[in-house]
Design a protein around this motif. Structure first.
Motif, PDB file in Angstrom:
ATOM      1  N   ALA A  32       0.825  -1.202   0.000  1.00  0.00           N
ATOM      2  CA  ALA A  32       0.000   0.000   0.000  1.00  0.00           C
ATOM      3  C   ALA A  32       0.863   1.258   0.000  1.00  0.00           C
ATOM      4  O   ALA A  32       0.487   2.295  -0.559  1.00  0.00           O
ATOM      5  N   MET A  33       2.028   1.162   0.622  1.00  0.00           N
ATOM      6  CA  MET A  33       2.916   2.324   0.685  1.00  0.00           C
ATOM      7  C   MET A  33       3.737   2.471  -0.584  1.00  0.00           C
ATOM      8  O   MET A  33       3.966   3.588  -1.065  1.00  0.00           O
ATOM      9  N   TYR A  34       4.181   1.363  -1.163  1.00  0.00           N
ATOM     10  CA  TYR A  34       5.113   1.429  -2.291  1.00  0.00           C
ATOM     11  C   TYR A  34       4.512   0.938  -3.603  1.00  0.00           C
ATOM     12  O   TYR A  34       5.188   0.907  -4.623  1.00  0.00           O
ATOM     13  N   GLY A  35       3.260   0.501  -3.584  1.00  0.00           N
ATOM     14  CA  GLY A  35       2.630   0.021  -4.800  1.00  0.00           C
ATOM     15  C   GLY A  35       2.926  -1.439  -5.047  1.00  0.00           C
ATOM     16  O   GLY A  35       3.860  -2.016  -4.486  1.00  0.00           O
ATOM     17  N   PHE A  36       2.132  -2.035  -5.919  1.00  0.00           N
ATOM     18  CA  PHE A  36       2.293  -3.446  -6.232  1.00  0.00           C
ATOM     19  C   PHE A  36       3.255  -3.589  -7.407  1.00  0.00           C
ATOM     20  O   PHE A  36       3.284  -2.760  -8.315  1.00  0.00           O
ATOM     21  N   PRO A  37       4.022  -4.613  -7.440  1.00  0.00           N
ATOM     22  CA  PRO A  37       4.974  -4.790  -8.546  1.00  0.00           C
ATOM     23  C   PRO A  37       4.243  -5.059  -9.855  1.00  0.00           C
ATOM     24  O   PRO A  37       3.225  -5.758  -9.896  1.00  0.00           O
ATOM     25  N   GLY A  38       4.733  -4.427 -10.959  1.00  0.00           N
ATOM     26  CA  GLY A  38       4.147  -4.629 -12.279  1.00  0.00           C
ATOM     27  C   GLY A  38       3.017  -3.681 -12.612  1.00  0.00           C
ATOM     28  O   GLY A  38       2.453  -3.743 -13.706  1.00  0.00           O
ATOM     29  N   ALA A  39       2.618  -2.784 -11.733  1.00  0.00           N
ATOM     30  CA  ALA A  39       1.531  -1.841 -12.011  1.00  0.00           C
ATOM     31  C   ALA A  39       2.020  -0.771 -12.987  1.00  0.00           C
ATOM     32  O   ALA A  39       3.162  -0.298 -12.887  1.00  0.00           O
ATOM     33  N   PRO A  40       1.195  -0.349 -13.986  1.00  0.00           N
ATOM     34  CA  PRO A  40       1.647   0.674 -14.961  1.00  0.00           C
ATOM     35  C   PRO A  40       1.816   2.019 -14.287  1.00  0.00           C
ATOM     36  O   PRO A  40       1.070   2.363 -13.366  1.00  0.00           O
ATOM     37  N   PRO A  41       2.787   2.800 -14.719  1.00  0.00           N
ATOM     38  CA  PRO A  41       2.994   4.114 -14.114  1.00  0.00           C
ATOM     39  C   PRO A  41       1.844   5.058 -14.477  1.00  0.00           C
ATOM     40  O   PRO A  41       1.149   4.854 -15.479  1.00  0.00           O
ATOM     41  N   PRO A  42       1.583   6.061 -13.695  1.00  0.00           N
ATOM     42  CA  PRO A  42       0.510   7.016 -14.010  1.00  0.00           C
ATOM     43  C   PRO A  42       0.831   7.766 -15.310  1.00  0.00           C
ATOM     44  O   PRO A  42       1.988   8.054 -15.608  1.00  0.00           O
ATOM     45  N   PRO A  43      -0.211   8.074 -16.166  1.00  0.00           N
ATOM     46  CA  PRO A  43       0.036   8.759 -17.457  1.00  0.00           C
ATOM     47  C   PRO A  43       0.503  10.183 -17.232  1.00  0.00           C
ATOM     48  O   PRO A  43       0.132  10.838 -16.251  1.00  0.00           O
ATOM     49  N   PRO A  44       1.324  10.703 -18.117  1.00  0.00           N
ATOM     50  CA  PRO A  44       1.799  12.086 -17.974  1.00  0.00           C
ATOM     51  C   PRO A  44       0.665  13.071 -18.253  1.00  0.00           C
ATOM     52  O   PRO A  44      -0.345  12.725 -18.856  1.00  0.00           O
ATOM     53  N   PRO A  45       0.817  14.304 -17.824  1.00  0.00           N
ATOM     54  CA  PRO A  45      -0.229  15.309 -18.050  1.00  0.00           C
ATOM     55  C   PRO A  45      -0.472  15.518 -19.545  1.00  0.00           C
ATOM     56  O   PRO A  45       0.451  15.575 -20.347  1.00  0.00           O
ATOM     57  N   GLY A  46      -1.734  15.620 -19.919  1.00  0.00           N
ATOM     58  CA  GLY A  46      -2.102  15.851 -21.310  1.00  0.00           C
ATOM     59  C   GLY A  46      -2.259  14.590 -22.124  1.00  0.00           C
ATOM     60  O   GLY A  46      -2.687  14.635 -23.263  1.00  0.00           O
TER      61      GLY A  46
END
Length: 354
Positions: A32-46
């Motif tokens: 929960a603190m560091y995220g799950f392995p293999g999750a896609p990164p958040p999309p950049p702005p725009g």
């Protein structure tokens, strides 16, 4: 339910359950603190608007694909898995300890019981199964002690009561005029009285157990050899040893019996002392007729006597070796037989350093 919760099964099950829940809770908090392995990164702005209008909308070109950032070892799954492994290892260690501790206590108590019936009872503690096993073991020890004492009292009473009719028979034998018959009956009565005396001595030593105390064994052996020499017997002593914990009266009786046997069957005795790291060896040897190897264990049976050299004319009743070995084993030692180089018998008394 309260009693059933105090069992070994309940302790092991609850410990393993707590360990598993704790390991999973640590993993959930970590991810929960560091995220799950293999999750896609958040999309950049725009990026959202560009995707909504398509790649050619408003003349915009699609954003180049960028690889996801590498996760550090600290933020990856290795750390929570490591904590899970540590938690499960601790639970396994606790379970193994809980299982082995009661068995170890019973094993130690059984070893003490084999050496001394008057050893302290097992401490009643731990889970329900361990307490029940300890209570059963203590009850068994008390019953064995009572049976042995009852047997000793019965044999002592019978041996004591037989002395009266034997004494009367001995007086009546004196009235027999025929010399050969008189001698034979007197010898038989003397043998029976000697066996009764040896039995009473053996039973008294079994009932009266001394406390172990630090004692100068070398001085005791020198005293016994000097007493024998003062009586005109050929007894020599070599070697020395530092003081150790023994039962002085039991050791005196044991070594005295061994020296008497050597003098009876060979006319001389040699006592050798060896002081080793964890035990002391006392070897009493002679150059007499000796004993066949197949009879080495049989001579420790009560009233066992060999034909030939060890007969009724030698004066023994077959209890000396029994008393000597029992005295040695009460102190955690042992008594063994061997052949003297050149012929004869060597009796080795082993006493541990406690």
């Amino acid at each position: 339910m309260i009693r059933s919760a105090d069992t070994l099964f309940a302790r092991l099950f609850s410990g393993a359950l707590v360990a598993i829940l704790l390991a999973h809770l640590l993993a959930i908090i970590w991810f929960a603190m560091y995220g799950f392995p293999g999750a896609p990164p958040p999309p950049p702005p725009g990026a959202t608007s560009a995707q909504e209008h398509g790649p050619g909308a408003a003349g915009e070109r699609p954003a180049p694909h960028t690889p996801p950032p590498k996760r550090s070892l600290f933020g990856g799954p290795v750390v929570p898995l490591f904590f899970q492994m540590i938690t499960l290892v601790i639970a396994a260690w606790y379970g193994a300890k809980a299982l082995s501790r009661p068995i170890q206590r019973l094993s130690e108590a059984a070893e003490r019981l084999s050496e001394n019936l008057d050893s302290p009872p097992v401490e009643i503690c731990g889970p329900l199964e361990a307490r029940q096993a300890a209570q059963t073991f203590n009850l068994m020890q008390a019953r064995i002690r009572e049976q042995v004492q009852q047997r000793g009292r019965m044999l002592a009473a019978v041996s004591h009561d037989l002395r009266t009719p034997l004494s009367r028979l001995k007086l009546r034998v004196e009235q027999i005029d025929e010399p050969k018959l008189h001698a034979q009956m007197s010898q038989d009565l003397n043998d029976m009285i000697g066996m009764l005396d040896a039995t009473l001595t053996y039973l008294n030593e079994q009932r009266n157990s001394e406390d172990l105390q630090l004692f100068d064994l070398h001085a005791l052996i020198e005293s016994l050899t000097e007493n024998a020499q003062d009586n005109g017997d050929d007894v020599q002593c070599t070697g020395a040893c530092s003081p150790l914990k023994i039962q002085p009266m039991a050791v005196r009786s044991c070594i005295n019996n061994l020296i008497d046997n050597a003098l009876r069957y060979a006319g001389h005795a040699r006592v050798d002392i060896q002081d080793l790291n964890d035990h002391v060896l006392i070897a009493v040897s002679d150059s007499g007729p000796g004993i066949a190897v197949e009879h080495y264990e049989a001579v420790f049976e009560p009233f066992f006597r060999l034909e030939g050299s060890r007969n009724r004319n030698s004066g023994g009743v077959g209890m000396g070796m029994t008393i000597a070995r029992d005295a040695a084993r009460r102190m955690g030692g042992d008594l063994t037989l061997g052949e003297t180089p050149g012929g004869g018998l060597t009796v080795i008394l082993k006493l541990p350093r406690l």
